[in-house]
Design a protein around this motif. Structure first.
Motif, PDB file in Angstrom:
ATOM      1  N   LEU A 202      75.906 -10.785 -33.919  1.00 48.59           N
ATOM      2  CA  LEU A 202      74.925  -9.712 -34.094  1.00 48.59           C
ATOM      3  C   LEU A 202      74.249  -9.820 -35.462  1.00 48.59           C
ATOM      4  O   LEU A 202      73.032  -9.612 -35.580  1.00 48.59           O
ATOM      5  CB  LEU A 202      75.598  -8.351 -33.947  1.00 48.59           C
ATOM      6  N   LYS A 203      75.016 -10.152 -36.482  1.00 44.04           N
ATOM      7  CA  LYS A 203      74.439 -10.310 -37.816  1.00 44.04           C
ATOM      8  C   LYS A 203      73.372 -11.397 -37.816  1.00 44.04           C
ATOM      9  O   LYS A 203      72.301 -11.245 -38.427  1.00 44.04           O
ATOM     10  CB  LYS A 203      75.552 -10.662 -38.810  1.00 44.04           C
ATOM     11  N   GLU A 204      73.634 -12.490 -37.124  1.00 43.83           N
ATOM     12  CA  GLU A 204      72.669 -13.587 -37.079  1.00 43.83           C
ATOM     13  C   GLU A 204      71.443 -13.232 -36.248  1.00 43.83           C
ATOM     14  O   GLU A 204      70.329 -13.690 -36.545  1.00 43.83           O
ATOM     15  CB  GLU A 204      73.342 -14.845 -36.531  1.00 43.83           C
ATOM     16  N   ILE A 205      71.601 -12.408 -35.230  1.00 47.32           N
ATOM     17  CA  ILE A 205      70.447 -11.938 -34.468  1.00 47.32           C
ATOM     18  C   ILE A 205      69.589 -11.023 -35.343  1.00 47.32           C
ATOM     19  O   ILE A 205      68.352 -11.084 -35.325  1.00 47.32           O
ATOM     20  CB  ILE A 205      70.893 -11.211 -33.185  1.00 47.32           C
ATOM     21  N   HIS A 206      70.246 -10.181 -36.132  1.00 47.63           N
ATOM     22  CA  HIS A 206      69.510  -9.349 -37.084  1.00 47.63           C
ATOM     23  C   HIS A 206      68.742 -10.225 -38.074  1.00 47.63           C
ATOM     24  O   HIS A 206      67.624  -9.876 -38.492  1.00 47.63           O
ATOM     25  CB  HIS A 206      70.476  -8.438 -37.842  1.00 47.63           C
ATOM     26  N   ARG A 207      69.326 -11.368 -38.424  1.00 46.70           N
ATOM     27  CA  ARG A 207      68.643 -12.274 -39.338  1.00 46.70           C
ATOM     28  C   ARG A 207      67.353 -12.819 -38.696  1.00 46.70           C
ATOM     29  O   ARG A 207      66.319 -12.958 -39.355  1.00 46.70           O
ATOM     30  CB  ARG A 207      69.580 -13.421 -39.734  1.00 46.70           C
ATOM     31  N   LEU A 208      67.439 -13.124 -37.406  1.00 45.18           N
ATOM     32  CA  LEU A 208      66.245 -13.576 -36.693  1.00 45.18           C
ATOM     33  C   LEU A 208      65.165 -12.500 -36.697  1.00 45.18           C
ATOM     34  O   LEU A 208      63.966 -12.794 -36.681  1.00 45.18           O
ATOM     35  CB  LEU A 208      66.591 -13.924 -35.238  1.00 45.18           C
ATOM     36  N   GLN A 209      65.597 -11.242 -36.691  1.00 46.80           N
ATOM     37  CA  GLN A 209      64.653 -10.115 -36.656  1.00 46.80           C
ATOM     38  C   GLN A 209      64.149  -9.724 -38.043  1.00 46.80           C
ATOM     39  O   GLN A 209      63.368  -8.789 -38.164  1.00 46.80           O
ATOM     40  CB  GLN A 209      65.325  -8.899 -36.005  1.00 46.80           C
ATOM     41  N   GLY A 210      64.636 -10.411 -39.073  1.00 46.04           N
ATOM     42  CA  GLY A 210      64.224 -10.068 -40.433  1.00 46.04           C
ATOM     43  C   GLY A 210      64.878  -8.815 -40.958  1.00 46.04           C
ATOM     44  O   GLY A 210      64.330  -8.139 -41.837  1.00 46.04           O
TER      45      GLY A 210
END
Length: 317
Positions: A202-210
């Motif tokens: 989830l943290k890495e998906i948030h990273r994709l979302q900026g």
């Protein structure tokens, strides 16, 4: 002088024999050494063929403190409705209560301290054998410490012993329903591993979302491939089978499978932002929330508490 056996040694042999009779024949009891507060480790196996001739380890186990007595004190424990002890101090509603039939056992504080030092990821069960009735009861000590002892007695560590109250409904029998909690405890370490993985993803998906401090520029194709990898890794976790006792696991497995099927049809670049929102705010939000529910709900199951009494047993639902 001839060799002699103490009464404790005789009781130990009886307790091992009775425990062996109550467990599935394919499960293995590994002796651990009682000098360290753990008497044995029970490793779970299942048959892998229809004729039930070949068994395979599940990679699941739980530790056991095995105690035996021929004079167990059986009483009722009054459990009041209370607030969530994972979020604050003990608050009780004395107008709502349930009287729970229990078996009492005095456990040395050194044993309790040992269990507490191990943490919660490795379940340690106190298994109490009544050598007269030949009935066997269990309680998860890791959970008992956090959900019962600490909220009810902040000065417990200064005591020499502590009374453990084991619900009589926690009887071990070699039947499917009775073995459900033991199978659940066997999966605990896998569950915690999966929870940690889901939080990372989830943290890495948030990273994709900026939505993080460090947000590298990731192309649309690389982002979709990352989500696809996350789905594959999540589905490979060995937590999805034999979890009929907890429906949220089944729901999350279904949602991950549906996401995989949707991705196989392709993700359009113009839908990418909405796709990431769907992944983070729905799929992985629910996956990471499993950890919260596990702490607040599952770890209180089978305890001598009001909440456990109304949620842990089929006949109380």
């Amino acid at each position: 002088m001839r060799k002699q056996r103490s009464l404790n040694q005789i009781k130990e042999d009886i307790s091992i024999r009775l425990l062996r009779e109550k467990l599935p024949q394919e499960w293995v009891i590994h002796s651990y050494g009682s000098d360290y507060g753990i008497d044995c480790v029970i490793e779970l196996f299942d048959f892998i063929d229809e004729k039930k001739k070949i068994v395979e380890t599940l990679g699941e186990n739980f530790f056991v403190q095995l105690k035996a007595s021929d004079c167990i004190n059986y009483t009722n424990r009054r459990a009041y409705s209370r607030g969530n002890v994972a979020k604050g101090g003990l608050t009780q509603n004395k107008e709502e209560y349930i009287d729970i039939p229990v078996a009492n056992f005095q456990l040395d504080m050194s044993d309790i301290a040992t269990v507490q030092s191990i943490g919660t990821a490795i379940p340690i069960l106190l298994i109490l054998v009544d050598t007269k009735s030949e009935k066997i009861y269990f309680i998860c000590l890791n959970d008992y410490i956090d959900k019962v002892i600490i909220p009810e007695d902040s000065k417990y560590i200064d005591k020499k012993t502590k009374t453990i109250y084991i619900p009589l409904q926690n009887e071990i029998k070699n039947i499917k329903d009775s073995l459900v909690p033991l199978r659940a405890y066997g999966k605990r370490s896998k569950m915690y591993g999966a929870f940690n993985l889901f939080n990372y993803q989830l943290k890495e998906i948030h990273r994709l979302q900026g939505r993080t401090n460090f947000t590298p520029n990731v192309t649309f194709t690389a982002g979709v491939n990352m989500i696809h990898t996350f789905v594959e890794i999540a589905l490979r976790q060995d937590i999805w089978n034999s979890h009929e006792f907890w429906q949220p696991i089944e729901w999350s497995f279904k949602e991950l499978t549906e996401l995989k099927n949707k991705m196989q049809k392709g993700v359009k670049e113009e839908d990418y932002e909405d796709f990431l929102i769907y992944c983070s705010e729905y799929i992985w939000f629910r996956l990471t929330n499993l950890a919260n529910m596990y702490e607040e709900l599952v770890r209180e199951w089978f305890m001598p508490t009001y909440f456990a009494q109304i949620t842990s047993y089929p006949d109380s639902k």
